[in-house]
Design a protein around this motif. Structure first.
Motif, PDB file in Angstrom:
ATOM      1  N   ARG A   1       2.283   7.301   0.002  1.00 18.37           N
ATOM      2  CA  ARG A   1       1.339   6.767   0.979  1.00 18.37           C
ATOM      3  C   ARG A   1       0.921   5.330   0.657  1.00 18.37           C
ATOM      4  O   ARG A   1       0.295   4.673   1.487  1.00 18.37           O
ATOM      5  CB  ARG A   1       0.097   7.651   1.059  1.00 18.37           C
ATOM      6  CG  ARG A   1       0.361   9.078   1.490  1.00 18.37           C
ATOM      7  CD  ARG A   1      -0.941   9.841   1.690  1.00 18.37           C
ATOM      8  NE  ARG A   1      -1.718   9.224   2.748  1.00 18.37           N
ATOM      9  CZ  ARG A   1      -3.048   9.199   2.768  1.00 18.37           C
ATOM     10  NH1 ARG A   1      -3.735   9.726   1.772  1.00 18.37           N
ATOM     11  NH2 ARG A   1      -3.690   8.628   3.779  1.00 18.37           N
ATOM     12  N   VAL A   2       1.263   4.852  -0.533  1.00 17.08           N
ATOM     13  CA  VAL A   2       0.797   3.539  -0.987  1.00 17.08           C
ATOM     14  C   VAL A   2       1.919   2.527  -1.099  1.00 17.08           C
ATOM     15  O   VAL A   2       1.712   1.334  -0.846  1.00 17.08           O
ATOM     16  CB  VAL A   2       0.082   3.684  -2.352  1.00 17.08           C
ATOM     17  CG1 VAL A   2      -0.425   2.328  -2.849  1.00 17.08           C
ATOM     18  CG2 VAL A   2      -1.064   4.685  -2.260  1.00 17.08           C
ATOM     19  N   THR A   3       3.110   2.960  -1.467  1.00 18.50           N
ATOM     20  CA  THR A   3       4.195   2.027  -1.757  1.00 18.50           C
ATOM     21  C   THR A   3       5.322   2.167  -0.742  1.00 18.50           C
ATOM     22  O   THR A   3       5.489   3.218  -0.107  1.00 18.50           O
ATOM     23  CB  THR A   3       4.756   2.268  -3.168  1.00 18.50           C
ATOM     24  OG1 THR A   3       5.243   3.606  -3.259  1.00 18.50           O
ATOM     25  CG2 THR A   3       3.676   2.062  -4.211  1.00 18.50           C
ATOM     26  N   GLY A   4       6.076   1.100  -0.586  1.00 22.19           N
ATOM     27  CA  GLY A   4       7.250   1.125   0.278  1.00 22.19           C
ATOM     28  C   GLY A   4       6.941   0.736   1.702  1.00 22.19           C
ATOM     29  O   GLY A   4       5.780   0.583   2.099  1.00 22.19           O
ATOM     30  N   PRO A   5       7.979   0.575   2.516  1.00 24.40           N
ATOM     31  CA  PRO A   5       7.792   0.104   3.896  1.00 24.40           C
ATOM     32  C   PRO A   5       7.040   1.081   4.776  1.00 24.40           C
ATOM     33  O   PRO A   5       6.465   0.690   5.791  1.00 24.40           O
ATOM     34  CB  PRO A   5       9.237  -0.097   4.398  1.00 24.40           C
ATOM     35  CG  PRO A   5      10.075   0.753   3.494  1.00 24.40           C
ATOM     36  CD  PRO A   5       9.398   0.754   2.166  1.00 24.40           C
ATOM     37  N   GLY A   6       7.015   2.366   4.433  1.00 24.46           N
ATOM     38  CA  GLY A   6       6.317   3.341   5.263  1.00 24.46           C
ATOM     39  C   GLY A   6       4.913   3.636   4.810  1.00 24.46           C
ATOM     40  O   GLY A   6       4.275   4.577   5.301  1.00 24.46           O
ATOM     41  N   ALA A   7       4.370   2.842   3.898  1.00 22.46           N
ATOM     42  CA  ALA A   7       3.021   3.102   3.363  1.00 22.46           C
ATOM     43  C   ALA A   7       1.977   3.022   4.468  1.00 22.46           C
ATOM     44  O   ALA A   7       2.076   2.213   5.392  1.00 22.46           O
ATOM     45  CB  ALA A   7       2.704   2.099   2.263  1.00 22.46           C
ATOM     46  N   GLU A   8       0.962   3.856   4.361  1.00 26.40           N
ATOM     47  CA  GLU A   8      -0.115   3.875   5.357  1.00 26.40           C
ATOM     48  C   GLU A   8      -1.468   3.485   4.778  1.00 26.40           C
ATOM     49  O   GLU A   8      -2.422   3.248   5.520  1.00 26.40           O
ATOM     50  CB  GLU A   8      -0.225   5.273   5.975  1.00 26.40           C
ATOM     51  CG  GLU A   8      -0.482   6.367   4.957  1.00 26.40           C
ATOM     52  CD  GLU A   8      -0.327   7.758   5.531  1.00 26.40           C
ATOM     53  OE1 GLU A   8      -1.339   8.446   5.680  1.00 26.40           O
ATOM     54  OE2 GLU A   8       0.820   8.141   5.838  1.00 26.40           O
ATOM     55  N   VAL A   9      -1.571   3.434   3.453  1.00 30.36           N
ATOM     56  CA  VAL A   9      -2.843   3.149   2.790  1.00 30.36           C
ATOM     57  C   VAL A   9      -2.955   1.668   2.469  1.00 30.36           C
ATOM     58  O   VAL A   9      -2.007   1.059   1.957  1.00 30.36           O
ATOM     59  CB  VAL A   9      -2.972   3.981   1.493  1.00 30.36           C
ATOM     60  CG1 VAL A   9      -4.155   3.499   0.659  1.00 30.36           C
ATOM     61  CG2 VAL A   9      -3.118   5.461   1.825  1.00 30.36           C
ATOM     62  N   HIS A  10      -4.123   1.091   2.774  1.00 28.70           N
ATOM     63  CA  HIS A  10      -4.413  -0.283   2.371  1.00 28.70           C
ATOM     64  C   HIS A  10      -5.164  -0.261   1.047  1.00 28.70           C
ATOM     65  O   HIS A  10      -6.159   0.453   0.904  1.00 28.70           O
ATOM     66  CB  HIS A  10      -5.273  -0.988   3.420  1.00 28.70           C
ATOM     67  CG  HIS A  10      -4.546  -1.289   4.690  1.00 28.70           C
ATOM     68  ND1 HIS A  10      -4.403  -0.371   5.706  1.00 28.70           N
ATOM     69  CD2 HIS A  10      -3.915  -2.427   5.103  1.00 28.70           C
ATOM     70  CE1 HIS A  10      -3.723  -0.925   6.699  1.00 28.70           C
ATOM     71  NE2 HIS A  10      -3.419  -2.161   6.358  1.00 28.70           N
ATOM     72  N   VAL A  11      -4.711  -1.038   0.097  1.00 29.61           N
ATOM     73  CA  VAL A  11      -5.341  -1.126  -1.223  1.00 29.61           C
ATOM     74  C   VAL A  11      -6.298  -2.321  -1.231  1.00 29.61           C
ATOM     75  O   VAL A  11      -5.937  -3.425  -0.827  1.00 29.61           O
ATOM     76  CB  VAL A  11      -4.280  -1.263  -2.330  1.00 29.61           C
ATOM     77  CG1 VAL A  11      -4.943  -1.452  -3.694  1.00 29.61           C
ATOM     78  CG2 VAL A  11      -3.378  -0.028  -2.339  1.00 29.61           C
ATOM     79  N   ALA A  12      -7.513  -2.093  -1.716  1.00 35.70           N
ATOM     80  CA  ALA A  12      -8.576  -3.100  -1.631  1.00 35.70           C
ATOM     81  C   ALA A  12      -8.429  -4.189  -2.680  1.00 35.70           C
ATOM     82  O   ALA A  12      -8.123  -3.916  -3.844  1.00 35.70           O
ATOM     83  CB  ALA A  12      -9.931  -2.424  -1.790  1.00 35.70           C
ATOM     84  N   VAL A  13      -8.656  -5.426  -2.242  1.00 37.11           N
ATOM     85  CA  VAL A  13      -8.756  -6.587  -3.140  1.00 37.11           C
ATOM     86  C   VAL A  13      -9.892  -7.450  -2.588  1.00 37.11           C
ATOM     87  O   VAL A  13      -9.862  -7.856  -1.426  1.00 37.11           O
ATOM     88  CB  VAL A  13      -7.444  -7.397  -3.189  1.00 37.11           C
ATOM     89  CG1 VAL A  13      -7.631  -8.674  -4.004  1.00 37.11           C
ATOM     90  CG2 VAL A  13      -6.303  -6.565  -3.762  1.00 37.11           C
ATOM     91  N   GLU A  14     -10.875  -7.750  -3.413  1.00 37.26           N
ATOM     92  CA  GLU A  14     -12.013  -8.525  -2.925  1.00 37.26           C
ATOM     93  C   GLU A  14     -11.643  -9.994  -2.796  1.00 37.26           C
ATOM     94  O   GLU A  14     -10.992 -10.573  -3.669  1.00 37.26           O
ATOM     95  CB  GLU A  14     -13.209  -8.382  -3.863  1.00 37.26           C
ATOM     96  CG  GLU A  14     -14.474  -9.000  -3.295  1.00 37.26           C
ATOM     97  CD  GLU A  14     -15.712  -8.710  -4.124  1.00 37.26           C
ATOM     98  OE1 GLU A  14     -16.814  -8.652  -3.543  1.00 37.26           O
ATOM     99  OE2 GLU A  14     -15.582  -8.545  -5.366  1.00 37.26           O
ATOM    100  N   ILE A  15     -12.101 -10.591  -1.691  1.00 34.24           N
ATOM    101  CA  ILE A  15     -11.890 -12.020  -1.464  1.00 34.24           C
ATOM    102  C   ILE A  15     -13.213 -12.753  -1.270  1.00 34.24           C
ATOM    103  O   ILE A  15     -13.306 -13.955  -1.512  1.00 34.24           O
ATOM    104  CB  ILE A  15     -10.965 -12.265  -0.257  1.00 34.24           C
ATOM    105  CG1 ILE A  15     -10.622 -13.749  -0.133  1.00 34.24           C
ATOM    106  CG2 ILE A  15     -11.590 -11.753   1.045  1.00 34.24           C
ATOM    107  CD1 ILE A  15      -9.583 -14.052   0.924  1.00 34.24           C
TER     108      ILE A  15
END
Length: 688
Positions: free
Chosen positions: A222-236
């Motif tokens: 769900r996190v890696t690869g072209p079919g991933a659906e999860v967004h991983v948070a990074v603060e900006i």
């Protein structure tokens, strides 16, 4: 055996971990790996501390004791840190005492993070004598109340950086009054030290250990690869200068927005991308506060990151509609792999927008809504990408909503034909009430109420889910439940195509005809000269007119073959008849039932036209493709207070002879447009 990820990035080695981070506040309907785990682990590492992390979302409550005991034995922490991300879901349907019309499929009375956290602390007190510290966004909104009820050893208001820098003093209970953002026991109560607002981290936050933990939480696929659906948070960016009435972010993170060093942001994103993460969520209130410059700079950096990358990284963030974006700028962002994010406007009514204190007006919201919708669809089609189902979200139930607010918004949406572009809709119909230091938000004290696991509380208690329905709408419709029913009707009828997608035309025919009458109509159709094929019904998806034509072809083929015997049998049993070799595709019985009804009605087209003219809908049957449900409601509501009076007028206008087909046409119109005529709805649907 329990796997407890431990961050080993620090210089000082230790058996286990200095800090065990726990969470019992994840929302089951939208599980999100706690970004606080990432950030606190990174801050701890900067000060020579190790951290282990455990979210209890996937652990049944009856197993907590066993899992916690194993975690404590494995890590032997100096301190247990509990993340209380939120006090409730902010959505009324999780806490209503009845099933709300239009609510998503969530379990009522099932999400109580404060109570779960209290139970977690009670278990920890039985299992260990190590000190417990509580922090997080939810905790910061009600620090003093939660200290008294949860009774931790320590609390963190806002950021923990200063506390972790002096963790030895904290553990030794030394000079506690001098540590910013710390809350600590003082006699029989607590002292809450002065608050400082800190900028985002000036160092990367992600490590191999944290990423493994995150992958375990979601599942790698769900996190890696072209079919991933999860967004991983990074603060900006951190903090927000606005005071939107429904938001506590300025209180929790500060009213001055501070941008993180973009080289550090990109270091985290590159670290994740190199390990297969393909979707990033940039954490900020909104990335374009006051200017689009930061948004454009990130787009340029993401283009450089993705250059030559086999699996490109997509990115998203919250985005205000003001400052506006030109179409060319939207296209540039899409080419950088930017994904438009969820944005819920309070209304399309300027006075309502002003009172809710959002930093935009109707023209900004509409321009952004349509611009992103059209450009994203064009981008996807140009690149051979599927266009996902669209959902129109609005906060039409905000505290300041009035009948005029709602009516103006719906008229605007209809003028733009915006509802026809969305497969579904979501209206927030009650405000989660907070206090950010100067009383209940938006003067909601008269209408607000709080609920607990056992039901309605006898007083306002902001630690518990506390809601306020818009008073003007409650008064206009007669109660909160009536507000829910009204908005459920609006969601599926005017703001989207959801209602039409669920029509059951076989059931429609069964309600309004019988087998004998259908057989007679089939005989008439077979004998009649070829009638023109009806066009696609209103609100249909692109390409669906082919399905309509196929249904008509199938019906005519069946009539020619045996006079409709197999067709009627198929409609009764739900099994489509053999369409013959000339049919393009198989056609469901619902489409066949609709086509049969339309063809039958067409045999008395002149009478049908006269009836609709008498109802105030001249030309409806011939141009129904161009009419929206709002158009139909407006025309009928101008003459009739109820649908039954529409039917009575249609019967009178049908004239001599059997009125069955003209009346079927009227029922078709009412059904296809989900017509609900109620006197109390008119002021909320149509501006005066």
């Amino acid at each position: 055996m329990l796997r407890m990820p431990v961050d080993r990035t620090t210089a000082r080695a230790r058996q286990g971990a200095d800090i065990l981070l726990l969470s019992a506040s994840n929302y089951p309907a939208l599980p999100i790996y706690p970004y606080a785990f990432v950030q606190v682990s990174a801050v701890a590492a900067r000060h020579g501390r190790t951290a282990a992390r455990l979210d209890l979302l996937h652990t049944p409550r009856e197993s907590w004791r066993t899992v916690l005991r194993a975690a404590l034995e494995r890590t032997d922490p100096l301190l247990i840190g509990i993340h209380l991300r939120q006090l409730d879901s902010i959505f009324i349907w999780n806490y209503a005492d009845y099933d709300l019309p239009g609510a998503p499929p969530v379990r009522r009375n099932s999400y109580w993070p404060f109570h779960d956290t209290r139970h977690l602390i009670a278990l920890l007190r039985e299992l260990t004598d190590r000190p417990v510290m509580v922090g997080g966004f939810g905790f910061t909104t009600r620090t003093r109340d939660l200290l008294e009820r949860l009774r931790p050893d320590f609390g963190v208001t806002g950021e923990p950086d200063e506390i972790l820098a002096r963790l030895d003093d904290v553990l030794a209970r030394r000079d506690l009054d001098r540590i910013p953002n710390l809350a600590h026991r003082s006699g029989t109560g607590y002292t809450v030290n002065p608050r400082v607002f800190l900028p985002p981290a000036d160092h990367p936050e992600y490590t191999e250990a944290v990423l493994r933990d995150l992958l375990d939480f979601y599942g790698p696929e769900r996190v890696t690869g072209p079919g991933a659906e999860v967004h991983v948070a990074v603060e900006i960016q951190r903090g927000c200068p606005y005071r939107c009435y429904f938001c506590t972010e300025p209180m929790v993170k500060g009213r001055r927005h501070r941008v993180r060093d973009l080289d550090v942001v990109m270091a985290d994103i590159t670290f994740l991308a190199d390990r297969g993460v393909s979707r990033i969520w940039l954490v900020c209130s909104e990335i374009n506060i006051g200017s689009n410059a930061l948004l454009f700079e990130m787009a340029a950096r993401m283009r450089r990151l993705n250059r030559g990358r086999a699996v490109p990284v997509h990115w998203t963030c919250y985005l205000l509609p003001n400052p506006p974006l030109a179409r060319a700028e939207i296209r540039m962002l899409l080419e950088s792999r930017f994904e438009p994010s969820w944005n819920q406007f309070t209304s399309y009514h300027d006075e309502n927008l002003r009172r809710t204190r959002v930093p935009y007006r109707t023209r900004h919201a509409i321009e952004a809504q349509i611009g992103w919708l059209e450009e994203d669809e064009a981008h996807r089609r140009a690149h051979g990408l599927p266009v996902p189902p669209r959902r129109l979200d609005m906060f039409l139930g905000n505290t300041y909503a009035t009948p005029e607010t709602v009516a103006t918004t719906l008229r605007t949406i209809n003028e733009l034909r915006l509802g026809e572009r969305f497969e579904d809709s979501f209206i927030t119909r009650a405000t989660r009430v907070f206090d950010i230091g100067d009383g209940l938000l938006a003067d909601t004290s008269a209408a607000a109420y709080s609920v607990g696991p056992e039901g309605l509380l006898d007083r306002i208690d902001l630690v518990h889910p506390t809601f306020s329905y818009p008073p003007a709408l409650v008064e206009a419709l007669g109660g909160a439940r009536a507000v829910d029913e009204f908005f459920a009707h609006v969601e599926k009828t005017f703001l989207s195509r959801a209602y039409r997608a669920r029509l059951d035309w076989r059931a429609f025919l069964s309600r309004h005809t019988d087998g004998q009458r259908l057989a007679a109509w089939c005989t008439r159709l077979r004998a009649a000269p070829g009638a023109p094929e009806p066009g696609p019904p209103p609100g249909r998806e692109p390409g669906e007119d082919t399905a309509v034509r196929t249904a008509v072809h199938t019906v005519r083929t069946a009539l020619a073959a045996d006079g409709g015997t197999a067709l009627l049998t198929g409609l009764r049993t739900g099994t489509p008849p053999d369409a013959g070799t000339d049919a393009d595709t198989d056609t469901g019985t619902g489409a066949l039932a609709r086509a049969l009804a339309e063809l039958a009605i067409d045999t008395e087209a002149d009478r049908v036209r006269a009836v609709f003219a008498a109802l105030g809908l001249p030309g409806y049957w011939d141009d129904r493709v161009a009419r929206t449900p709002y158009d139909i409601h407006a025309a009928l509501a101008a003459r009739f207070p109820t649908a039954d009076e529409v039917r009575a007028a249609a019967r009178a206008a049908a004239g001599p002879g059997d009125p069955a087909l003209p009346l079927l046409a009227v029922e078709y119109c009412l059904y296809d447009n989900n017509v609900q005529l109620r006197p109390e709805y008119a002021p909320l649907l149509f501006p005066g």
